[in-house]
Design a protein around this motif. Structure first.
Motif, PDB file in Angstrom:
ATOM      1  N   ASN A   1       0.813  -1.217   0.000  1.00  0.00           N
ATOM      2  CA  ASN A   1       0.000   0.000   0.000  1.00  0.00           C
ATOM      3  C   ASN A   1       0.845   1.266   0.000  1.00  0.00           C
ATOM      4  OD1 ASN A   1      -2.540  -1.141  -0.211  1.00  0.00           O
ATOM      5  ND2 ASN A   1      -2.826  -1.309   2.005  1.00  0.00           N
TER       6      ASN A   1
ATOM      7  N   ARG B   1       1.138   2.736  -3.380  1.00  0.00           N
ATOM      8  CA  ARG B   1      -0.117   3.108  -4.038  1.00  0.00           C
ATOM      9  C   ARG B   1      -0.674   4.415  -3.502  1.00  0.00           C
ATOM     10  NH1 ARG B   1      -3.004  -1.730  -5.884  1.00  0.00           N
ATOM     11  NH2 ARG B   1      -1.601  -3.529  -5.776  1.00  0.00           N
ATOM     12  N   SER B   2      -1.511   5.030  -4.325  1.00  0.00           N
ATOM     13  CA  SER B   2      -2.254   6.200  -3.847  1.00  0.00           C
ATOM     14  C   SER B   2      -3.335   5.732  -2.879  1.00  0.00           C
ATOM     15  CB  SER B   2      -2.890   6.936  -5.028  1.00  0.00           C
ATOM     16  OG  SER B   2      -3.872   6.128  -5.647  1.00  0.00           O
TER      17      SER B   2
ATOM     18  N   THR C   1      -6.507   6.042  -2.975  1.00  0.00           N
ATOM     19  CA  THR C   1      -7.685   5.454  -3.615  1.00  0.00           C
ATOM     20  C   THR C   1      -7.419   4.066  -4.188  1.00  0.00           C
ATOM     21  OG1 THR C   1      -7.118   6.573  -5.685  1.00  0.00           O
ATOM     22  CG2 THR C   1      -8.642   7.706  -4.190  1.00  0.00           C
ATOM     23  N   GLU C   2      -6.138   3.675  -4.291  1.00  0.00           N
ATOM     24  CA  GLU C   2      -5.806   2.372  -4.883  1.00  0.00           C
ATOM     25  C   GLU C   2      -5.349   1.360  -3.844  1.00  0.00           C
ATOM     26  OE1 GLU C   2      -2.823   3.546  -7.654  1.00  0.00           O
ATOM     27  OE2 GLU C   2      -4.253   3.827  -9.297  1.00  0.00           O
ATOM     28  N   ARG C   3      -5.405   1.723  -2.583  1.00  0.00           N
ATOM     29  CA  ARG C   3      -4.923   0.813  -1.548  1.00  0.00           C
ATOM     30  C   ARG C   3      -5.856  -0.379  -1.366  1.00  0.00           C
ATOM     31  NH1 ARG C   3      -2.562   5.229   2.858  1.00  0.00           N
ATOM     32  NH2 ARG C   3      -0.798   5.884   1.541  1.00  0.00           N
ATOM     33  N   ILE C   4      -5.254  -1.464  -0.862  1.00  0.00           N
ATOM     34  CA  ILE C   4      -5.957  -2.745  -0.731  1.00  0.00           C
ATOM     35  C   ILE C   4      -6.349  -2.967   0.724  1.00  0.00           C
ATOM     36  CG2 ILE C   4      -5.760  -5.236  -1.069  1.00  0.00           C
ATOM     37  CD1 ILE C   4      -3.525  -4.600  -3.111  1.00  0.00           C
TER      38      ILE C   4
ATOM     39  N   ASP D   1      -5.987  -6.792  -7.187  1.00  0.00           N
ATOM     40  CA  ASP D   1      -6.513  -5.482  -7.588  1.00  0.00           C
ATOM     41  C   ASP D   1      -7.924  -5.597  -8.162  1.00  0.00           C
ATOM     42  OD1 ASP D   1      -4.392  -3.600  -6.990  1.00  0.00           O
ATOM     43  OD2 ASP D   1      -3.220  -4.631  -8.508  1.00  0.00           O
ATOM     44  N   GLU D   2      -8.184  -6.623  -8.940  1.00  0.00           N
ATOM     45  CA  GLU D   2      -9.515  -6.806  -9.510  1.00  0.00           C
ATOM     46  C   GLU D   2     -10.540  -7.096  -8.423  1.00  0.00           C
ATOM     47  OE1 GLU D   2      -8.691  -8.628 -13.963  1.00  0.00           O
ATOM     48  OE2 GLU D   2      -8.414  -9.940 -12.222  1.00  0.00           O
TER      49      GLU D   2
ATOM     50  N   ALA E   1     -11.311  -3.850  -6.603  1.00  0.00           N
ATOM     51  CA  ALA E   1     -12.197  -3.001  -7.396  1.00  0.00           C
ATOM     52  C   ALA E   1     -13.629  -3.534  -7.366  1.00  0.00           C
ATOM     53  CB  ALA E   1     -11.690  -2.909  -8.830  1.00  0.00           C
TER      54      ALA E   1
ATOM     55  N   ARG F   1     -15.157  -2.825  -3.832  1.00  0.00           N
ATOM     56  CA  ARG F   1     -15.510  -1.419  -3.665  1.00  0.00           C
ATOM     57  C   ARG F   1     -16.793  -1.096  -4.433  1.00  0.00           C
ATOM     58  NH1 ARG F   1     -11.167   0.479  -5.567  1.00  0.00           N
ATOM     59  NH2 ARG F   1     -10.008   0.693  -3.614  1.00  0.00           N
TER      60      ARG F   1
END
Length: 415
Positions: free
Chosen positions: A236, A239-240, A242-245, A307-308, A311, A314
């Motif tokens: 993380n 990552r930005s 908004t892209e964190r897991i 990542d998928e 997404a 979310r």
């Protein structure tokens, strides 16, 4: 009318998004259906042309009722049946019927929603609120994207109508001589249905059925999350925001991967037999702001990257809050995962959602003394639990399944 879960008995067509003659392809949304748990967008699973629509908007019908017919591309339209000669009978004066199908009459409080213009843009949640508040959507000004009517627009219209001091009373709807609905949800003269109460009722029915019919067994184990959290923190940082897991994504992927070796946990108990599912669609239990919960599926979790899955998760949570779920997301889950760690719960022993045969629970990550490589130290531990159907599996296999999830979480970089 598709079955959108074991607790669904009836559904109400709020809006048709197609009309006879329209072309559709697999995955298209063709209708919005109101159930006692949520407002669902209905997908089609066959490409073709809408040949006929049998259930008008505003009608409530039981699961399994024929609501429309799709004709395959290239297939000729059925020839109209020749008229049957009328048998001699005394002359009878018939009143024109507003419903042209043999389906139950529309609920009185749904009448104005049923009159919705075909091209009016309305969110599914706004449709449901309009149904409850008896708001005429054709008179509501939309403030959403491209003029779409939102829930707030409907609530403002209902409030304005209530506060209007000299508003004229609306004429009563014409009485329709038709048999009552097979499974009525509201009676004439009764206030609109309380969806929170209705949801608690259907949840109660499903869970009572589960405990009555499914011989549950329960197992639990503690998982050292040191490696998983360390990997997640390092990942993380790259990552930005908004892209964190979220670490829950690692849990979903670990469950999906473990199911490859323990297929008896993935599928359904139907017709007194276990039906294994080749696809792994993980249902995620999500609490609703108004109370209750729903467990829509993320499809093919085992085949997706971290990542998928993040997404998808979310997006799923956002659409659960907005009540814009698809029918496949409600009906397709092959196993359910529930996590109450954010509520401070250290362990959760869930109830299986029929006809599924297993449910995984994850609790809060807490620091506890833990021995590793001969050394005792404070480690972040999480309790993982399994509720499983003893007809489809046994405790030995269930224990190995939990151990497989633990083992996968020790190698997060390989998930």
């Amino acid at each position: 009318m598709p079955s959108l879960g074991a607790d669904m008995e009836v559904g109400t067509i709020l809006q048709w998004l197609v009309k006879p003659g329209d072309s559709v392809k697999r995955g298209d949304i063709v209708a919005v259906v109101d159930t006692e748990k949520a407002t669902i967008e209905i997908e089609v699973f066959q490409s073709g042309i809408i040949d006929s629509i049998f259930v008008p908007e505003g009608n409530e019908v039981p699961v399994g009722t024929l609501i429309a017919m799709i004709r395959a591309d290239g297939e000729p339209a059925p020839a109209p049946a020749p008229p049957k000669p009328a048998a001699p009978r005394p002359p009878v004066t018939l009143k024109p019927a507003p419903i042209v199908s043999p389906q139950p009459a529309a609920r009185p409080e749904a009448a104005k929603v049923a009159a919705l213009p075909h091209k009016l843009r309305v969110s599914p949640l706004a449709l449901r609120v309009a149904l409850d508040l008896n708001v005429d959507l054709s008179k509501v000004k939309g403030t959403g994207p491209e003029g779409a009517i939102t829930k707030a627009d409907v609530e403002r219209a209902a409030k304005a109508a209530k506060e209007a001091p000299h508003a004229e009373a609306e004429p009563a709807a014409p009485k329709v001589e038709a048999p009552p609905p097979a499974v009525p949800r509201a009676k004439p003269g009764v206030a609109p249905i309380d969806h929170h109460t209705a949801m608690r009722r259907v949840i109660a029915a499903a869970m009572a059925r589960s405990k009555r019919e499914i011989p549950h067994y329960y197992l639990g184990t503690q998982v050292d999350m040191s490696r998983a959290l360390a990997w997640l923190q390092a990942e993380n940082l790259k990552r930005s925001v908004t892209e964190r897991i979220l670490y829950s994504v690692l849990l979903l992927k670990a469950v999906a991967r473990a199911l490859h070796d323990y297929p008896e946990m993935n599928g359904y108990w139907v017709d007194n037999a276990f039906k294994h599912s080749d696809a792994i669609h993980v249902g995620v239990a999500i609490s609703l702001r108004k109370g209750g919960l729903i467990a829509p599926a993320i499809h093919d979790v085992d085949k997706k990257s971290i990542d998928e899955i993040m997404a998808n998760l979310r997006d799923l949570v956002q659409r659960v809050r907005a009540e814009t779920l698809r029918s496949s997301e409600i009906a397709d889950a092959t196993i359910t995962v529930t996590s109450l760690g954010e509520q401070g719960v250290e362990s959760v022993f869930g109830i299986i959602y029929p006809p599924q045969v297993a449910l995984i629970g994850f609790g809060k990550v807490v620091e506890r003394p833990w021995a590793s490589n001969g050394m005792v130290g404070a480690h972040p531990l999480m309790t993982a639990t399994l509720a499983a159907d003893h007809r489809a599996s046994d405790g030995h296999r269930g224990g190995l399944f939990l151990a497989a999830i633990d083992r996968l979480l020790q190698e997060p970089d390989k998930l």
